[in-house]
Design a protein around this motif. Structure first.
Motif, short mmCIF file in Angstrom:
data_model
loop_
_atom_site.label_atom_id
_atom_site.label_comp_id
_atom_site.label_asym_id
_atom_site.label_seq_id
_atom_site.Cartn_x
_atom_site.Cartn_y
_atom_site.Cartn_z
N ALA A 1 -12.45 -0.38 -6.49
CA ALA A 1 -12.12 0.11 -5.14
C ALA A 1 -11.11 -0.82 -4.46
O ALA A 1 -10.15 -0.35 -3.82
CB ALA A 1 -13.39 0.22 -4.29
N GLU A 2 -11.29 -2.12 -4.62
CA GLU A 2 -10.34 -3.08 -4.03
C GLU A 2 -8.99 -3.02 -4.75
O GLU A 2 -7.95 -3.20 -4.13
CB GLU A 2 -10.91 -4.50 -4.09
N GLU B 1 -7.59 -0.33 -5.93
CA GLU B 1 -6.88 0.82 -5.34
C GLU B 1 -6.37 0.50 -3.94
O GLU B 1 -5.24 0.83 -3.58
CB GLU B 1 -7.80 2.04 -5.30
N ARG B 2 -7.21 -0.16 -3.15
CA ARG B 2 -6.82 -0.51 -1.77
C ARG B 2 -5.60 -1.43 -1.78
O ARG B 2 -4.63 -1.20 -1.04
CB ARG B 2 -7.98 -1.18 -1.06
N HIS B 3 -5.61 -2.43 -2.63
CA HIS B 3 -4.50 -3.39 -2.65
C HIS B 3 -3.24 -2.80 -3.29
O HIS B 3 -2.13 -3.17 -2.90
CB HIS B 3 -4.93 -4.69 -3.32
N ARG B 4 -3.38 -1.87 -4.22
CA ARG B 4 -2.18 -1.19 -4.74
C ARG B 4 -1.51 -0.41 -3.63
O ARG B 4 -0.30 -0.48 -3.45
CB ARG B 4 -2.53 -0.25 -5.90
N ARG B 5 -2.33 0.35 -2.87
CA ARG B 5 -1.76 1.12 -1.74
C ARG B 5 -1.09 0.19 -0.73
O ARG B 5 0.02 0.47 -0.27
CB ARG B 5 -2.84 1.95 -1.07
N ARG B 6 -1.75 -0.91 -0.39
CA ARG B 6 -1.17 -1.88 0.56
C ARG B 6 0.15 -2.42 0.03
O ARG B 6 1.13 -2.53 0.77
CB ARG B 6 -2.14 -3.05 0.79
N GLU C 1 2.81 0.14 0.40
CA GLU C 1 3.18 0.27 1.81
C GLU C 1 4.07 -0.88 2.26
O GLU C 1 4.93 -0.71 3.12
CB GLU C 1 1.93 0.32 2.69
N THR D 1 -5.19 1.59 -15.16
CA THR D 1 -6.54 1.60 -14.59
C THR D 1 -7.53 2.31 -15.50
O THR D 1 -8.74 2.18 -15.30
CB THR D 1 -6.54 2.26 -13.19
#
Length: 135
Positions: free
Chosen positions: A89-90, A92-97, A100, A110
């Motif tokens: 989950a982290e 995915e969050r950090h890839r999106r960040r 951005e 993955t």
């Protein structure tokens, strides 16, 4: 006291020193070393430090920089950084960040059960990995 050299930081070449430093400052949640916070005309060297003031990354100006073309090797990556996160989950969050903030996705691995990871390129083209891992 160690009888061996100790890594101070890793330095990345950049044509836009402040822009690349900002990318990693935001991505990693670190800060500028005292004196580097305010942009200065013609700056050619910046350092980022962690919460304890330890150097993490530095950025050095170069007049031009050939963007690595990984996974091909006409322009080799020469080095890359690996950053671990504790969970999928982290990851995915950090890839999106990272995207951005200006990163580009180069490889999605993955689906690998042993070591899920993403390979991304920072805004200057330096490849780096985000992976699920432990200390």
């Amino acid at each position: 006291m160690s009888s061996h050299p100790v890594l101070m930081h890793t330095a990345l070449d950049a044509t836009d020193v402040r822009g690349l430093a900002e990318f990693y400052r935001e991505l990693l949640g670190v800060r500028y070393r005292p004196g580097d916070e305010t942009p200065v005309e013609g700056e050619d060297w910046l350092v980022l430090v962690d919460g304890d003031g330890r150097r993490v990354l530095a950025f050095q100006w170069v007049p031009e920089l050939a963007r690595p073309d990984w996974p091909r090797h006409e322009v080799p990556k020469q080095m890359h950084l690996d950053f671990r996160v504790p969970s999928a989950a982290e990851l995915e969050r950090h890839r999106r960040r990272a995207e951005e903030l200006g990163a580009t996705l180069l490889l999605d691995r993955t689906g690998d059960a042993e070591e899920p990871l993403y390979v991304l390129a920072d805004p200057a083209g330096h490849p780096f990995c985000l992976l699920v891992g432990s200390e």
